[in-house]
Design an enzyme around this catalytic site. Structure first.
Site, short mmCIF file in Angstrom:
data_model
loop_
_atom_site.label_atom_id
_atom_site.label_comp_id
_atom_site.label_asym_id
_atom_site.label_seq_id
_atom_site.Cartn_x
_atom_site.Cartn_y
_atom_site.Cartn_z
N ARG A 99 0.84 -1.19 0.00
CA ARG A 99 0.00 0.00 0.00
C ARG A 99 0.89 1.25 0.00
O ARG A 99 1.97 1.26 0.59
CB ARG A 99 -0.83 -0.03 1.29
CG ARG A 99 -1.81 1.11 1.47
CD ARG A 99 -3.02 0.90 0.64
NE ARG A 99 -4.15 1.73 1.09
CZ ARG A 99 -5.14 2.07 0.29
NH1 ARG A 99 -5.16 1.68 -0.98
NH2 ARG A 99 -6.15 2.78 0.74
N THR A 377 -10.08 0.74 -9.26
CA THR A 377 -9.01 -0.12 -8.75
C THR A 377 -9.09 -1.30 -9.70
O THR A 377 -9.96 -1.34 -10.57
CB THR A 377 -9.33 -0.47 -7.29
OG1 THR A 377 -9.24 0.70 -6.50
CG2 THR A 377 -8.46 -1.56 -6.70
N THR A 395 -4.08 -0.39 -7.15
CA THR A 395 -4.89 0.79 -7.46
C THR A 395 -4.08 2.07 -7.56
O THR A 395 -2.99 2.17 -7.00
CB THR A 395 -5.95 0.95 -6.34
OG1 THR A 395 -6.85 2.00 -6.68
CG2 THR A 395 -5.33 1.27 -4.99
N ASP A 419 -7.70 8.41 0.60
CA ASP A 419 -8.28 7.31 1.39
C ASP A 419 -8.08 7.51 2.90
O ASP A 419 -8.62 6.75 3.70
CB ASP A 419 -7.68 5.96 0.95
CG ASP A 419 -8.51 5.31 -0.16
OD1 ASP A 419 -9.58 5.84 -0.48
OD2 ASP A 419 -8.09 4.28 -0.70
N SER A 448 -7.77 0.95 3.43
CA SER A 448 -8.22 0.46 2.12
C SER A 448 -9.44 -0.43 2.30
O SER A 448 -9.72 -0.91 3.41
CB SER A 448 -7.10 -0.33 1.46
OG SER A 448 -7.57 -0.99 0.31
N GLY A 469 -13.60 -0.92 -6.53
CA GLY A 469 -14.86 -0.26 -6.18
C GLY A 469 -14.90 0.41 -4.83
O GLY A 469 -15.99 0.59 -4.27
N GLY A 470 -13.74 0.81 -4.26
CA GLY A 470 -13.77 1.46 -2.94
C GLY A 470 -14.50 0.55 -1.97
O GLY A 470 -14.35 -0.67 -2.03
N1 GLY Z 1 -8.42 3.11 -3.11
C1 GLY Z 1 -9.35 2.08 -2.93
C2 GLY Z 1 -9.08 1.23 -1.75
O1 GLY Z 1 -7.93 1.07 -1.40
O2 GLY Z 1 -9.96 0.72 -1.14
#
Ligand code: GLY
Length: 565
Positions: A99, A377, A395, A419, A448, A469-470
């Site tokens: 990440r 993503t 992403t 985020d 995330s 999709g977040g």
């Molecule tokens: N940026 C989307 C996630 O990490 O959930």
């Protein structure tokens, strides 16, 4: 690789009870030796080529991800970050966290103005929105520790695709010419030049050559992560950031670290679910929802029945309230994962659900609503001939990230800083404080929702899945697990089936087209605020039939491709 139907086989498998339905209609792609499923065909092909050369699922996942950085620039990346969940054929699992991290110069209130208001676009557009990228470090770590083929070999397909070009697909042409993409990328000359061809958008079938990206990938092929984080690429990226007003420095790049973590795991109706731990909320929230639902007879109620959707929505509402309150980077805050995925805790939550009436989210928990996050993503699933499995979700956050292409380097930078909670710790109208766990701090990873997930049954690999999709990612994975486990759908049917999503706040039930008006009327009658959205998630998945046949299910929503051999 042919697609086929066999209703008789599907019925036979249903009679066997707990096994995943196989292969139902519509048919997945089937193969015996290996399977790669991703959003884009050249990338899936790159992965399968690597499998055919003797590469493992990990090698193929790396090759596919790097190829997506070329062919699917809205989310495929080397300027972003992500997660890789691996299950080895002997049953061991591991999770690589690559990440993005907040740069050292980041601070808790960096996106607030003098009066404490969030500055529009500050955390989403431009170089200040970018976290320190993790993708190259993560993929190289995976290759070094768990790959079979040399790094140079697995990077080669991406170098080729960038240098020689590839025909632009319908989906890419549509994405590049959309109003949102044009507006974002036009603001940054390098992005405008490369991706919008200075105002002559690529048409379907035209060749897209990316010379700067090819040179960057070639350097990474030769020098690995060291090149990206300490070499010429690092120096040029840091110099560009300084000039453009970004925060990432050479020291941030040099200090980037991949973290190998234990995945979260739990059981559901005899299936073992292994998924993403913090700093993703994905696995924790997924297991919390499954635990709530385990004692609810969903199969009896039926897929897409109002009653089943009601119970599932109430489970979503409760687990997402906990997400907002408790989840963050475990290297910075204490996250009570064990408590949240405890089955006794789920019993209490289940008891709070009214079988006939939607709860009010304000009564379940109250706080700052999570904004809807971008769907951009991407997820890919791989299984190799030895039964190793890789689920990789990565992403840039928003589509095309922060819109900025590093000068001369050819790749887009993420806007993952969005985020984080830009304004945590502010008591809301009910006096509760939310989002503290996900406040910005130097070196911290933003929370995330990415949920790469692997399911086994009686020790055997059964399903590999995940989605963009977040926050909808977690519920897309939940929808798929319920569809295959409770409702006995085949994997392709589950991937294709309409999805629904509730994230506690805003208090609304999002549904894809495809649910019957009667069902929606019943849900509204129970107090759910139903809103229709064109598309939720993009879940490229692989199921394994009891005889070992691999069933690749590309999600048709963005034109994905399953390729096996
Ligand atoms: N940026 C989307 C996630 O990490 O959930």
């Amino acid at each position: 690789m042919k697609r086929y139907r066999s209703t008789a086989a599907a019925v036979a498998m249903l009679l066997l009870g707990t096994a995943l339905a196989w292969p139902a209609s519509p048919a997945p792609v089937r193969a015996r030796h290996g399977m790669v499923v991703s959003v884009e065909q050249h990338a899936s092909q790159a992965g399968v080529d690597i499998l055919k050369q003797g590469g493992s699922a990990v090698d193929a996942a790396i090759a596919t991800a790097l190829a997506l950085a070329v062919t699917h620039p809205s989310a495929g990346n080397i300027g972003g970050g992500g997660f890789l969940l691996i299950r080895f054929a002997d049953g061991r699992t591991t999770f690589l966290d690559f990440r993005e991290r907040a740069p050292a110069a980041a601070s808790r209130d960096m996106y607030l103005d003098a009066s404490g208001k969030v500055i529009a676009e500050a955390s989403t557009v431009g170089p200040k929105a970018a976290g320190v990228p993790g993708t190259v470090a993560g993929l190289e770590y995976a290759s070094r520790k768990y790959g079979k083929l040399p790094w140079k070999r697995v990077v080669a397909p991406a170098v080729r695709l960038a240098a020689r070009g590839f025909p632009v697909s319908y989906e890419l042409a549509r994405s590049l010419s959309s109003a949102g993409t044009t507006k974002l990328l036009s603001r940054f000359p390098e992005s405008k030049r490369i991706f919008l061809r200075d105002g002559r958008p690529y048409q379907e079938g035209e060749k897209f050559v990316q010379r700067d990206l090819a040179r960057t990938l070639k350097r990474i092929q030769g020098g690995g992560a060291r090149e990206f984080y300490q070499g010429e690429t690092a120096r040029r990226l840091a110099a560009f950031m300084q000039k453009a007003g970004g925060l990432t420095t050479l020291a941030d790049l040099e200090g980037y670290k991949v973290v190998e973590r234990a995945p979260v795991s739990g059981s559901y109706h005899g299936y073992q679910i292994t998924s993403a731990p913090p700093p993703s909320s994905g696995g924790t929230v997924l297991l919390e929802m499954l635990n709530i639902l385990e004692a609810v007879p969903l199969a009896e109620k039926g897929a897409q029945s109002a009653d089943a959707i009601h119970w599932t929505t109430e489970a979503m509402r409760r687990a997402f309230a906990d997400r907002a309150r408790y989840l963050g980077d475990p290297d910075f805050v204490k996250v009570p994962v064990r408590g949240l995925i405890d089955k006794k805790y789920a019993e209490k939550l289940r008891a709070s659900i009214d079988p006939q009436r939607a709860s009010l989210s304000s009564a379940v928990g109250a706080g700052d609503p999570l904004p809807y996050e971008s769907a951009e993503t991407t997820h890919l699933s791989v299984i190799d001939k030895d039964g190793n499995a890789a689920a990789l979700t990565y992403t840039l956050n928003g589509g095309y990230g922060c819109g900025v292409t590093a000068e001369g380097l050819g790749f887009l930078l993420n806007n993952e800083m969005d985020d984080f909670s830009s304004k945590p710790g502010v008591p809301n109208m009910y006096g509760l404080i939310q989002g503290e766990a996900n406040a910005i701090a130097p070196g911290k990873r933003p929370l995330s929702a990415m949920t790469p997930t692997i399911v086994t049954h009686e020790g055997k690999l059964a399903l590999v899945t995940g989605s963009p999709g977040g926050p909808t990612i977690i519920n897309t994975v939940l929808n798929i697990l319920l569809d295959v486990i409770d409702y006995k759908m085949g994997v392709q049917q589950a991937v294709d089936a309409p999805r629904f999503h509730h994230q506690w706040l805003p208090d609304e039930l999002r549904v894809e087209p495809g649910f019957s008006p009667d069902t929606l009327a019943l849900l509204k009658g129970r107090g759910h605020k139903v809103v229709t959205r064109s598309s939720i998630g993009d879940a490229h998945s692989i199921a394994v039939a009891p005889d070992g046949l691999l069933l690749g299910a590309a999600d048709p929503r963005l034109g994905g491709k399953a390729i096996g051999y």
